[in-house]
Scaffold this active site. Sequence first.
Site, PDB file in Angstrom:
ATOM      1  N   HIS A 219       7.454   3.690  -1.577  1.00 55.51           N
ATOM      2  CA  HIS A 219       6.691   4.814  -2.155  1.00 55.51           C
ATOM      3  C   HIS A 219       6.628   6.044  -1.236  1.00 55.51           C
ATOM      4  O   HIS A 219       5.634   6.325  -0.581  1.00 55.51           O
ATOM      5  CB  HIS A 219       5.305   4.398  -2.647  1.00 55.51           C
ATOM      6  N   ASN A 222       3.729   8.469   0.320  1.00 62.69           N
ATOM      7  CA  ASN A 222       2.447   7.768   0.311  1.00 62.69           C
ATOM      8  C   ASN A 222       2.377   6.753   1.445  1.00 62.69           C
ATOM      9  O   ASN A 222       3.257   5.921   1.605  1.00 62.69           O
ATOM     10  CB  ASN A 222       2.224   7.070  -1.030  1.00 62.69           C
ATOM     11  N   ALA A 223       1.301   6.853   2.256  1.00 56.99           N
ATOM     12  CA  ALA A 223       1.052   5.914   3.357  1.00 56.99           C
ATOM     13  C   ALA A 223       2.209   5.890   4.350  1.00 56.99           C
ATOM     14  O   ALA A 223       2.675   4.828   4.766  1.00 56.99           O
ATOM     15  CB  ALA A 223       0.772   4.513   2.820  1.00 56.99           C
ATOM     16  N   ARG A 230       8.336  20.087  13.054  1.00 57.36           N
ATOM     17  CA  ARG A 230       8.482  19.729  14.473  1.00 57.36           C
ATOM     18  C   ARG A 230       8.220  18.254  14.740  1.00 57.36           C
ATOM     19  O   ARG A 230       8.432  17.792  15.864  1.00 57.36           O
ATOM     20  CB  ARG A 230       7.542  20.585  15.336  1.00 57.36           C
ATOM     21  N   HIS A 254       0.465  10.228  -7.538  1.00 53.77           N
ATOM     22  CA  HIS A 254       0.849   9.845  -6.182  1.00 53.77           C
ATOM     23  C   HIS A 254       1.687  10.921  -5.503  1.00 53.77           C
ATOM     24  O   HIS A 254       1.570  11.148  -4.292  1.00 53.77           O
ATOM     25  CB  HIS A 254       1.645   8.532  -6.200  1.00 53.77           C
ATOM     26  N   ASP A 276       4.468   0.397  -8.657  1.00 52.99           N
ATOM     27  CA  ASP A 276       3.389  -0.029  -7.757  1.00 52.99           C
ATOM     28  C   ASP A 276       2.166  -0.399  -8.586  1.00 52.99           C
ATOM     29  O   ASP A 276       1.020  -0.178  -8.177  1.00 52.99           O
ATOM     30  CB  ASP A 276       3.056   1.068  -6.744  1.00 52.99           C
ATOM     31  N   ILE A 310      -6.338   5.504  -2.990  1.00 56.56           N
ATOM     32  CA  ILE A 310      -5.515   5.077  -4.120  1.00 56.56           C
ATOM     33  C   ILE A 310      -5.056   3.639  -3.889  1.00 56.56           C
ATOM     34  O   ILE A 310      -4.610   3.282  -2.802  1.00 56.56           O
ATOM     35  CB  ILE A 310      -4.300   6.008  -4.290  1.00 56.56           C
ATOM     36  N   ALA A 311      -5.169   2.819  -4.916  1.00 55.76           N
ATOM     37  CA  ALA A 311      -4.837   1.395  -4.812  1.00 55.76           C
ATOM     38  C   ALA A 311      -3.874   1.014  -5.929  1.00 55.76           C
ATOM     39  O   ALA A 311      -4.274   0.548  -6.988  1.00 55.76           O
ATOM     40  CB  ALA A 311      -6.105   0.555  -4.872  1.00 55.76           C
ATOM     41  N   GLY A 312      -2.582   1.248  -5.705  1.00 53.08           N
ATOM     42  CA  GLY A 312      -1.605   0.966  -6.740  1.00 53.08           C
ATOM     43  C   GLY A 312      -1.665   2.010  -7.834  1.00 53.08           C
ATOM     44  O   GLY A 312      -2.185   3.119  -7.650  1.00 53.08           O
TER      45      GLY A 312
END
Length: 386
Positions: A219, A222-223, A230, A254, A276, A310-312
């Site tokens: 993904h 994201n995360a 730079r 997302h 996801d 966000i969870a899925g």
Amino acid sequence: MASLLITANRMIITPAGSSTRVLSPGYVRVVDGVIAEAGQGPPDEASDVDLPDGLLAPGLVDLQVNGFFGHDMVDADEAAWHTVVGRLPETGVTAFLPTFITAPVATQAAALRRTRDLLPRLPLGTRVLGVHLEGPFLSEKRKGAHNAVYLTDPEPEAIATLLETGLVKLVTLAPERNGALSAIRTLTAAGVLVSVGHSDATAARTAEAADAGARMVTHIFNAQSGVHHRDPGVATQALIDDRLSPGLILDLHHVGPEAAELVFRAAAGRVVLVTDAAASAGMPPGTYELGGEPITMPEQGPPLRADGTIAGSGLRLDEAVGNAIGLGIGTAAAVDAATRIPAELIGRPDLGRIAPGAAADLVWLGPDHRARTTWVNGQKVFGGGS
């Protein structure tokens, strides 16, 4: 011999040695669950199924499904597996990787054993291609909705334990963790696709992960460390490294539409659309679970942890294809990102394409790009068919 002849007003085809394209009209002949012939139509004889509008496409392949229809895959019982496998064809998905998020290695190993034992009892429906382990070898800095208590380094003993069942086909990990590059080499040698994700790695470290065998990025944006002029990170390398296929959650929450278009332009022919999806996918607003923790599905937008993380997602893969086409991505490229590209990545070139010799996994997408009818091995598993 069981045979089926489908004609379609528009159809995706991937001939051997050629790129994916749209035919109008087209036909597919299926014999004993395998595509025997596909080409420009109509054929000489009457068809069994005629699709007057929309698009006939290969069955969709989703490499990241945490849950769906109220069920979290990591602790789903057999009845829940029947529900998910039986209903995912409603979304056009004919093959998927159930995804187990971060948990203690022993817990994940137990879940893999349970899954191995129940798979032979599942009904005809969406194929289970193996399991995607998203963690526990992730970065605390980029943990997202994962439980930081269980994050750990990919020690050789842990890798060996998780490989015992032979079910693991994809592992998401952070290559900056101690021992990660060695783990990538071990997993790759075992035939497991390795994806860089939930990672604070530099672009250079991500390139080292690709050198070791990683071939995907989980993904994108994201995360993970991003695109900075730079201080380039994982997302930067995903866009410029031809060895890496960026996974993209195209629910337009997302990743914004402009950033999604950037991904398709920079990584043309490499993008993998994923959902996801969490247990809340396909369900009304309410409280569900992801990895044993509560998540809330709001009226609008993706599911959230109590802290707002966000969870899925609640995304359908056919919806993701439609979103890509809505962004101006060509129909063939959008479908490829949800079919041929993920199938090839996971080592299943017999899936995700309409071509002689491929499995007859097909989906009729309506003009709104929603699945109307889905076939697995040439057998209708959802919809009316005409």
